[in-house]
Write a protein that holds these residues in place. Structure first.
Motif, PDB file in Angstrom:
ATOM      1  N   SER A  37       0.798  -1.281   0.107  1.00  0.00           N
ATOM      2  CA  SER A  37       0.110   0.112  -0.007  1.00  0.00           C
ATOM      3  C   SER A  37       0.912   1.134  -0.028  1.00  0.00           C
ATOM      4  O   SER A  37       0.545   2.047  -0.923  1.00  0.00           O
ATOM      5  CB  SER A  37      -0.872  -0.107   1.208  1.00  0.00           C
ATOM      6  OG  SER A  37      -1.769   1.306   1.319  1.00  0.00           O
ATOM      7  N   LYS A  38       1.873   1.259   0.884  1.00  0.00           N
ATOM      8  CA  LYS A  38       2.753   2.343   0.815  1.00  0.00           C
ATOM      9  C   LYS A  38       3.734   2.528  -0.539  1.00  0.00           C
ATOM     10  O   LYS A  38       3.700   3.654  -0.930  1.00  0.00           O
ATOM     11  CB  LYS A  38       3.864   2.370   2.096  1.00  0.00           C
ATOM     12  CG  LYS A  38       3.136   2.480   3.294  1.00  0.00           C
ATOM     13  CD  LYS A  38       4.105   2.275   4.396  1.00  0.00           C
ATOM     14  CE  LYS A  38       3.617   2.346   5.676  1.00  0.00           C
ATOM     15  NZ  LYS A  38       4.443   2.124   6.751  1.00  0.00           N
ATOM     16  N   ILE A  39       4.108   1.541  -0.908  1.00  0.00           N
ATOM     17  CA  ILE A  39       4.652   1.763  -2.433  1.00  0.00           C
ATOM     18  C   ILE A  39       3.854   2.064  -3.440  1.00  0.00           C
ATOM     19  O   ILE A  39       4.165   3.151  -4.130  1.00  0.00           O
ATOM     20  CB  ILE A  39       5.195   0.253  -2.757  1.00  0.00           C
ATOM     21  CG1 ILE A  39       6.203  -0.070  -1.822  1.00  0.00           C
ATOM     22  CG2 ILE A  39       5.752   0.322  -4.194  1.00  0.00           C
ATOM     23  CD1 ILE A  39       6.959  -1.636  -2.001  1.00  0.00           C
ATOM     24  N   ILE A  40       2.675   1.667  -3.387  1.00  0.00           N
ATOM     25  CA  ILE A  40       1.552   2.376  -4.514  1.00  0.00           C
ATOM     26  C   ILE A  40       1.255   3.584  -4.149  1.00  0.00           C
ATOM     27  O   ILE A  40       1.256   4.451  -5.307  1.00  0.00           O
ATOM     28  CB  ILE A  40       0.555   1.309  -4.692  1.00  0.00           C
ATOM     29  CG1 ILE A  40       0.549  -0.167  -5.135  1.00  0.00           C
ATOM     30  CG2 ILE A  40      -0.785   1.775  -5.135  1.00  0.00           C
ATOM     31  CD1 ILE A  40      -0.446  -1.052  -5.018  1.00  0.00           C
ATOM     32  N   GLY A  41       1.189   3.927  -2.820  1.00  0.00           N
ATOM     33  CA  GLY A  41       0.819   5.213  -2.735  1.00  0.00           C
ATOM     34  C   GLY A  41       2.028   6.340  -3.017  1.00  0.00           C
ATOM     35  O   GLY A  41       1.613   7.415  -3.833  1.00  0.00           O
ATOM     36  N   VAL A  42       3.314   6.110  -2.847  1.00  0.00           N
ATOM     37  CA  VAL A  42       4.184   6.632  -3.029  1.00  0.00           C
ATOM     38  C   VAL A  42       4.302   7.045  -4.546  1.00  0.00           C
ATOM     39  O   VAL A  42       4.673   7.960  -5.193  1.00  0.00           O
ATOM     40  CB  VAL A  42       5.401   6.287  -2.473  1.00  0.00           C
ATOM     41  CG1 VAL A  42       6.991   6.886  -3.278  1.00  0.00           C
ATOM     42  CG2 VAL A  42       5.695   6.582  -1.247  1.00  0.00           C
ATOM     43  N   MET A  43       4.129   5.871  -5.487  1.00  0.00           N
ATOM     44  CA  MET A  43       4.280   5.723  -6.802  1.00  0.00           C
ATOM     45  C   MET A  43       3.219   6.670  -7.569  1.00  0.00           C
ATOM     46  O   MET A  43       3.509   7.367  -8.433  1.00  0.00           O
ATOM     47  CB  MET A  43       4.290   4.325  -7.242  1.00  0.00           C
ATOM     48  CG  MET A  43       5.499   3.507  -7.040  1.00  0.00           C
ATOM     49  SD  MET A  43       5.190   1.774  -7.657  1.00  0.00           S
ATOM     50  CE  MET A  43       4.776   1.941  -9.194  1.00  0.00           C
ATOM     51  N   THR A  44       2.001   6.720  -6.778  1.00  0.00           N
ATOM     52  CA  THR A  44       0.838   7.305  -7.512  1.00  0.00           C
ATOM     53  C   THR A  44       1.272   8.904  -7.279  1.00  0.00           C
ATOM     54  O   THR A  44       0.920   9.794  -8.092  1.00  0.00           O
ATOM     55  CB  THR A  44      -0.503   7.176  -6.508  1.00  0.00           C
ATOM     56  OG1 THR A  44      -0.696   5.643  -6.869  1.00  0.00           O
ATOM     57  CG2 THR A  44      -1.607   7.774  -7.205  1.00  0.00           C
ATOM     58  N   VAL A  45       1.620   9.347  -5.945  1.00  0.00           N
ATOM     59  CA  VAL A  45       2.012  10.843  -5.795  1.00  0.00           C
ATOM     60  C   VAL A  45       3.015  11.150  -6.646  1.00  0.00           C
ATOM     61  O   VAL A  45       2.976  12.254  -7.271  1.00  0.00           O
ATOM     62  CB  VAL A  45       2.283  10.899  -4.262  1.00  0.00           C
ATOM     63  CG1 VAL A  45       3.013  12.444  -4.091  1.00  0.00           C
ATOM     64  CG2 VAL A  45       1.206  10.588  -3.626  1.00  0.00           C
ATOM     65  N   VAL A  46       4.076  10.395  -6.778  1.00  0.00           N
ATOM     66  CA  VAL A  46       5.395  10.917  -7.732  1.00  0.00           C
ATOM     67  C   VAL A  46       4.939  10.766  -9.247  1.00  0.00           C
ATOM     68  O   VAL A  46       5.096  12.016  -9.786  1.00  0.00           O
ATOM     69  CB  VAL A  46       6.359   9.660  -7.785  1.00  0.00           C
ATOM     70  CG1 VAL A  46       7.250  10.055  -8.733  1.00  0.00           C
ATOM     71  CG2 VAL A  46       7.235   9.828  -6.203  1.00  0.00           C
ATOM     72  N   ALA A  47       4.032   9.945  -9.662  1.00  0.00           N
ATOM     73  CA  ALA A  47       3.494   9.923 -11.105  1.00  0.00           C
ATOM     74  C   ALA A  47       2.470  11.396 -11.283  1.00  0.00           C
ATOM     75  O   ALA A  47       2.541  12.061 -12.255  1.00  0.00           O
ATOM     76  CB  ALA A  47       2.553   8.920 -11.509  1.00  0.00           C
ATOM     77  N   PHE A  48       1.573  11.855 -10.139  1.00  0.00           N
ATOM     78  CA  PHE A  48       0.599  12.827 -10.134  1.00  0.00           C
ATOM     79  C   PHE A  48       1.808  14.069 -10.254  1.00  0.00           C
ATOM     80  O   PHE A  48       1.338  14.928 -11.205  1.00  0.00           O
ATOM     81  CB  PHE A  48      -0.239  12.958  -9.128  1.00  0.00           C
ATOM     82  CG  PHE A  48      -1.271  14.189  -9.049  1.00  0.00           C
ATOM     83  CD1 PHE A  48      -2.280  13.882  -9.935  1.00  0.00           C
ATOM     84  CD2 PHE A  48      -0.893  15.143  -8.382  1.00  0.00           C
ATOM     85  CE1 PHE A  48      -3.076  14.930 -10.000  1.00  0.00           C
ATOM     86  CE2 PHE A  48      -1.924  16.125  -8.441  1.00  0.00           C
ATOM     87  CZ  PHE A  48      -2.938  15.995  -9.034  1.00  0.00           C
ATOM     88  N   ILE A  49       2.597  14.251  -9.399  1.00  0.00           N
ATOM     89  CA  ILE A  49       3.573  15.479  -9.602  1.00  0.00           C
ATOM     90  C   ILE A  49       4.401  15.654 -10.994  1.00  0.00           C
ATOM     91  O   ILE A  49       4.427  16.631 -11.366  1.00  0.00           O
ATOM     92  CB  ILE A  49       4.363  15.336  -8.296  1.00  0.00           C
ATOM     93  CG1 ILE A  49       3.811  15.642  -6.974  1.00  0.00           C
ATOM     94  CG2 ILE A  49       5.908  16.221  -8.348  1.00  0.00           C
ATOM     95  CD1 ILE A  49       4.838  15.239  -5.872  1.00  0.00           C
ATOM     96  N   TRP A  50       4.603  14.432 -11.318  1.00  0.00           N
ATOM     97  CA  TRP A  50       5.466  14.166 -12.727  1.00  0.00           C
ATOM     98  C   TRP A  50       4.548  14.829 -13.722  1.00  0.00           C
ATOM     99  O   TRP A  50       5.046  15.758 -14.431  1.00  0.00           O
ATOM    100  CB  TRP A  50       6.068  12.968 -13.072  1.00  0.00           C
ATOM    101  CG  TRP A  50       6.625  12.914 -14.207  1.00  0.00           C
ATOM    102  CD1 TRP A  50       6.154  12.456 -15.410  1.00  0.00           C
ATOM    103  CD2 TRP A  50       7.987  13.398 -14.795  1.00  0.00           C
ATOM    104  NE1 TRP A  50       6.992  12.735 -16.378  1.00  0.00           N
ATOM    105  CE2 TRP A  50       8.149  13.345 -16.081  1.00  0.00           C
ATOM    106  CE3 TRP A  50       8.894  14.408 -14.265  1.00  0.00           C
ATOM    107  CZ2 TRP A  50       9.129  13.740 -16.705  1.00  0.00           C
ATOM    108  CZ3 TRP A  50       9.877  14.748 -14.991  1.00  0.00           C
ATOM    109  CH2 TRP A  50       9.960  14.347 -16.151  1.00  0.00           C
ATOM    110  N   PHE A  51       3.172  14.407 -14.039  1.00  0.00           N
ATOM    111  CA  PHE A  51       2.485  14.705 -15.036  1.00  0.00           C
ATOM    112  C   PHE A  51       2.167  16.148 -14.876  1.00  0.00           C
ATOM    113  O   PHE A  51       1.705  16.863 -15.552  1.00  0.00           O
ATOM    114  CB  PHE A  51       1.329  13.722 -15.168  1.00  0.00           C
ATOM    115  CG  PHE A  51       1.729  12.379 -15.589  1.00  0.00           C
ATOM    116  CD1 PHE A  51       2.668  12.269 -16.775  1.00  0.00           C
ATOM    117  CD2 PHE A  51       1.523  11.200 -14.984  1.00  0.00           C
ATOM    118  CE1 PHE A  51       2.749  11.020 -17.430  1.00  0.00           C
ATOM    119  CE2 PHE A  51       1.975   9.952 -15.635  1.00  0.00           C
ATOM    120  CZ  PHE A  51       2.679   9.944 -16.365  1.00  0.00           C
TER     121      PHE A  51
END
Length: 118
Positions: A37-51
């Motif tokens: 859950s933490k890994i998916i959460g971090v990946m989602t935040v990083v992707a959102f910031i990048w896009f």
């Protein structure tokens, strides 16, 4: 002769991170679920910031294009890619849920239930 992997003595080595801390089997599935859950959460935040960064940079490129059609088209493509990326990040949770339903795993986003089924 040792037949099981768990029978091999590797000394004081316990593993790395939260999954290698000598937790009990009853708590292992919950700990695994937390880590995923933490890994998916971090990946989602990083992707959102990048896009979001891509959309902002595309907007800056439009403003600084100075009427150049090539630069304007490149900036528009960058903004389009950023918006599509944002939509994919937001829709990913629904896509995974749909795949779980199609595969017959109704709670695919909760790996604990999958690991505990016997």
């Amino acid at each position: 002769m040792k037949n099981l992997l768990s029978d091999i003595n590797i000394g004081p080595l316990q593993g790395v991170g939260p999954l290698g801390t000598g937790i009990s089997d009853a708590n292992a599935a919950t700990k695994f679920n937390d880590v995923i859950s933490k890994i998916i959460g971090v990946m989602t935040v990083v992707a959102f910031i990048w896009f979001t960064f891509q959309v902002v940079m595309g907007a800056i490129r439009i403003v600084t294009s100075g009427g150049d059609k090539g630069a304007l088209e490149g900036a528009r493509k960058q903004i389009t890619t950023g918006i599509i990326g944002l939509v994919v990040v937001v829709a990913a949770i629904f896509i995974v849920k749909l795949l779980g339903t199609l595969l017959g795993i109704p709670d695919i986003l909760n790996p604990t239930t999958i690991l505990n089924t016997k």
